[in-house]
Design an enzyme around this catalytic site. Structure first.
Site, mmCIF file in Angstrom:
data_model
loop_
_atom_site.group_PDB
_atom_site.id
_atom_site.type_symbol
_atom_site.label_atom_id
_atom_site.label_comp_id
_atom_site.label_asym_id
_atom_site.label_seq_id
_atom_site.Cartn_x
_atom_site.Cartn_y
_atom_site.Cartn_z
ATOM 1 N N HIS A 196 0.835 -1.206 0.000
ATOM 2 C CA HIS A 196 0.000 0.000 0.000
ATOM 3 C C HIS A 196 0.867 1.252 0.000
ATOM 4 C CE1 HIS A 196 -3.599 2.423 1.143
ATOM 5 N NE2 HIS A 196 -2.682 3.163 1.732
ATOM 6 N N GLU A 197 1.826 1.286 0.920
ATOM 7 C CA GLU A 197 2.694 2.464 1.014
ATOM 8 C C GLU A 197 3.608 2.581 -0.198
ATOM 9 O OE1 GLU A 197 2.036 4.639 3.142
ATOM 10 O OE2 GLU A 197 0.668 3.385 4.315
ATOM 11 N N HIS B 60 1.900 4.765 -2.754
ATOM 12 C CA HIS B 60 2.078 6.195 -2.482
ATOM 13 C C HIS B 60 3.509 6.634 -2.820
ATOM 14 C CE1 HIS B 60 -1.809 6.500 -0.653
ATOM 15 N NE2 HIS B 60 -1.502 5.769 0.409
#
Length: 369
Positions: free
Chosen positions: A36-37, A40
């Site tokens: 997920h990170e 980003h």
């Protein structure tokens, strides 16, 4: 030091109840957060924004390595993670840095691109896992009849225990769970295998009480059969694997959204909401059964993370996307005080949901639900 003691306590507790399978849960959670990170991170990097910190976990850094102006951390509390972008402060939007490598100078659309990348990576990861599962194979109950209910459509049509269902209305059947979605109250053609011979028969499923995906009692067209003990490994090879992955991703996403609507509308009880203990229980048990099942559960959790992070709740990616959409529509940023109060409100909502879900987990473990 306190964070490290807490982590050791959690590990000891997990190993006591779930043995070494608990480590699979820790790896799954950490990997999903990392992916997920990473979304980003890569989106920010592609726009030239400096990523100051990339952390798996919260709290005190257990391990830290700086590379190309980014501090990579493994922090003590593994239930989360974050990337810290230059010029971005979730609780103080007025603290902006107007430099060329800062998040602050980006247009709302570019900020939305970075915010959306995290949930998108979770959804994309689930798709990749489903592709792998399709080729690896997932064990399911065989489409072989283990029991026939009296006065049912199957009983009246002459279906017998041991019959193997090969197809329904021309659609090939690989496992028992593929039967129910093809049934309706209309004449239905079944091709079966009995004692080495293939037979064809037509019957009309009867309407009876059944359960939907949320445990609600609903009328369902049924044959009146139950599976036996035989298991089969189901594969989806070549382009079939891509179709399977897309279908499963869409099915899981739709199920989550429907579940949220039903939960908010009061159609399903709030006690069905599960938290971290439920997730640990599912992944640990799956790890003890098979790799394919563990990956299947991981894909479901990944889609959950992706969808839930897109909800318009402040402190989640969806909340920040909403703020940027507001700026795009009205041509001005949301007032800093409103941003701050909404962020703290969002944090309170998320904390309350976490506590409530954990309470449900504990009550479920104690057999109260």
């Amino acid at each position: 030091m306190k964070s490290l003691i807490f982590v050791i306590f959690i590990l000891v507790l997990g190993l006591k109840f779930y043995s070494v399978e608990f480590l699979a849960t820790v790896l799954v959670i950490s990997f999903l957060i990392f992916f997920h990170e990473l979304g980003h991170f890569l989106a920010a990097k592609s726009l030239g924004v400096r990523v100051e910190i990339f952390s798996i976990g919260f709290g005190k850094a257990l391990l830290e390595k700086e590379f190309q102006n980014t501090k990579y951390r493994l922090s003590a509390l593994p239930l989360g993670g974050y990337v810290k972008l230059k010029g971005q402060d979730d609780l103080n939007p007025a603290r902006e840095i107007f430099e060329k490598d800062s998040y602050s100078i980006l247009s709302p659309m570019k900020k939305i691109y970075i915010l959306f990348a995290g949930p998108f990576f979770n959804l994309f990861l689930a798709f990749l896992l489903y592709v792998f599962i399709a080729h690896w194979g997932l064990e399911k109950p065989a489409a072989k009849i283990g029991a026939v209910a009296e006065n049912s459509a199957a009983y009246e049509a002459g279906l017998q225990m041991g019959d193997k269902i090969l197809s329904i209305d021309g659609v090939a059947i690989q496992s028992f769970d593929a039967i129910a979605p093809l049934l309706a109250q209309r004449p239905t053609n079944l091709r079966i295998q009995r004692e080495g011979q293939e037979l064809s028969l037509t019957l009309t499923p009867k309407l009876a009480q059944g359960y939907n995906d949320f445990g609600q009692i609903v009328p369902k067209a049924q044959l009146g059969i139950a599976p036996g003990t035989e298991r089969v490994v189901v594969y989806h090879r070549e382009f079939g694997g891509l179709k399977y992955a897309l279908d499963e991703s869409l099915k899981a996403s739709t199920l989550i959204l429907k579940g949220l609507v039903k939960l908010i509308g009061g159609e399903i009880e709030a006690k069905n909401l599960g938290g971290i203990i439920t997730m640990v229980d599912l992944t640990s048990r799956a790890a003890g059964m098979s790799l394919a099942l563990l990956l299947f559960i991981t894909a479901l959790i990944s889609i959950n993370l992706g969808i839930l992070n897109l909800l318009p709740i402040p402190m989640l990616d969806g909340g920040h996307i909403f703020f940027n959409l507001y700026e795009m529509i009205f041509g001005r940023k949301i007032h800093p005080k409103a941003f701050e109060y909404l962020s703290y409100g969002g944090m309170a909502v998320l904390l309350a949901l976490m506590i409530f879900a954990t309470f449900n987990d504990i009550m479920r473990a104690m057999g109260k639900f």
